[in-house]
Design a protein around this motif. Structure first.
Motif, PDB file in Angstrom:
ATOM      1  N   THR A  16       0.925  -1.150   0.197  1.00 25.81           N
ATOM      2  CA  THR A  16       0.071   0.091   0.211  1.00 25.81           C
ATOM      3  C   THR A  16       0.811   1.409  -0.061  1.00 25.81           C
ATOM      4  OG1 THR A  16      -1.779  -1.224   1.183  1.00 25.81           O
ATOM      5  CG2 THR A  16      -1.716   1.117   1.131  1.00 25.81           C
ATOM      6  N   ALA A  17       1.825   1.248   0.862  1.00 26.38           N
ATOM      7  CA  ALA A  17       2.862   2.436   0.940  1.00 26.38           C
ATOM      8  C   ALA A  17       3.615   2.484  -0.693  1.00 26.38           C
ATOM      9  CB  ALA A  17       3.858   2.112   1.819  1.00 26.38           C
ATOM     10  N   ILE A  18       3.909   1.519  -0.940  1.00 31.04           N
ATOM     11  CA  ILE A  18       4.657   1.580  -2.295  1.00 31.04           C
ATOM     12  C   ILE A  18       3.698   2.126  -3.388  1.00 31.04           C
ATOM     13  CG2 ILE A  18       5.525   0.139  -4.393  1.00 31.04           C
ATOM     14  CD1 ILE A  18       7.474   0.138  -2.272  1.00 31.04           C
ATOM     15  N   ALA A  19       2.498   1.731  -3.567  1.00 36.61           N
ATOM     16  CA  ALA A  19       1.565   2.245  -4.578  1.00 36.61           C
ATOM     17  C   ALA A  19       1.138   3.956  -4.401  1.00 36.61           C
ATOM     18  CB  ALA A  19       0.263   1.278  -4.337  1.00 36.61           C
ATOM     19  N   ALA A  20       1.023   4.058  -3.171  1.00 34.40           N
ATOM     20  CA  ALA A  20       0.671   5.398  -2.852  1.00 34.40           C
ATOM     21  C   ALA A  20       1.924   6.598  -2.990  1.00 34.40           C
ATOM     22  CB  ALA A  20       0.566   5.679  -1.149  1.00 34.40           C
ATOM     23  N   ALA A  21       3.201   5.984  -2.833  1.00 35.22           N
ATOM     24  CA  ALA A  21       4.227   6.893  -3.197  1.00 35.22           C
ATOM     25  C   ALA A  21       4.451   6.749  -4.781  1.00 35.22           C
ATOM     26  CB  ALA A  21       5.566   6.274  -2.516  1.00 35.22           C
ATOM     27  N   ALA A  22       4.278   5.787  -5.457  1.00 36.83           N
ATOM     28  CA  ALA A  22       4.364   5.754  -6.886  1.00 36.83           C
ATOM     29  C   ALA A  22       3.399   6.593  -7.451  1.00 36.83           C
ATOM     30  CB  ALA A  22       4.392   4.117  -7.397  1.00 36.83           C
ATOM     31  N   GLU A  23       1.948   6.490  -7.088  1.00 35.17           N
ATOM     32  CA  GLU A  23       1.045   7.369  -7.597  1.00 35.17           C
ATOM     33  C   GLU A  23       1.390   9.016  -7.353  1.00 35.17           C
ATOM     34  OE1 GLU A  23      -3.508   8.639  -6.420  1.00 35.17           O
ATOM     35  OE2 GLU A  23      -2.826   6.464  -6.058  1.00 35.17           O
ATOM     36  N   HIS A  24       2.126   9.264  -6.198  1.00 30.90           N
ATOM     37  CA  HIS A  24       2.270  10.573  -6.003  1.00 30.90           C
ATOM     38  C   HIS A  24       3.423  11.170  -7.015  1.00 30.90           C
ATOM     39  CE1 HIS A  24       1.843  14.368  -3.755  1.00 30.90           C
ATOM     40  NE2 HIS A  24       3.236  14.365  -3.817  1.00 30.90           N
TER      41      HIS A  24
END
Length: 143
Positions: A16-24
């Protein structure tokens, strides 16, 4: 015999953290490497976005490791050592230590359960994306 129990980030939260960072990072137009490690600094999840530089791969992992190992965001280290010549000239030779922004510990109930590290933009952009990841998993940035 006495033993202790250690808490650590789980794989789902790391993803979840990876996905949010990548989205940003995508919203900023920045290809980044994003690493999440467990409480011991061992890699738990990682992505090197398309177009992210090869050197960012190791830097992201080292930022996460630094924050897990020390319990501090990486950007705090520069201020801690900059005016102390022995530390400035010696501590920076510690393997895997990063003293610029982009790494944050992931803390739950006062315990470091993992850390995140990003590399690919200016360190201030790396920090911004890391904060987005922390927000997504309900963790504070502890700056």
């Amino acid at each position: 015999m006495t033993s202790i129990s250690l808490r650590s980030i789980d794989a789902a939260t790391a993803q979840t953290a990876i996905a949010a960072a990548a989205e940003h990072a995508r919203s900023l137009g920045l290809p980044m490497s994003i690493a999440v490690c467990d409480h011991a600094g061992l890699l738990k999840a990682f992505v090197r976005m398309d177009g992210a530089s090869q050197i960012s791969l190791g830097i992201a992992q080292d930022k996460a490791y630094t924050s897990a190992a020390t319990g501090l965001p990486t950007h705090r280290w520069h201020d801690f050592i900059k005016d102390d010549a022995p530390l400035l000239h010696g501590f920076v030779h510690t393997p895997r230590l990063v003293v610029f922004g982009g790494g944050f510990p992931i803390v739950e109930d006062g315990a470091v359960v993992g850390a995140i590290g990003l590399s690919g933009g200016h360190y201030s952009q790396d920090m911004e994306c890391a904060r987005a990841a922390l927000k997504a998993i309900g963790a504070a940035s502890n700056d």
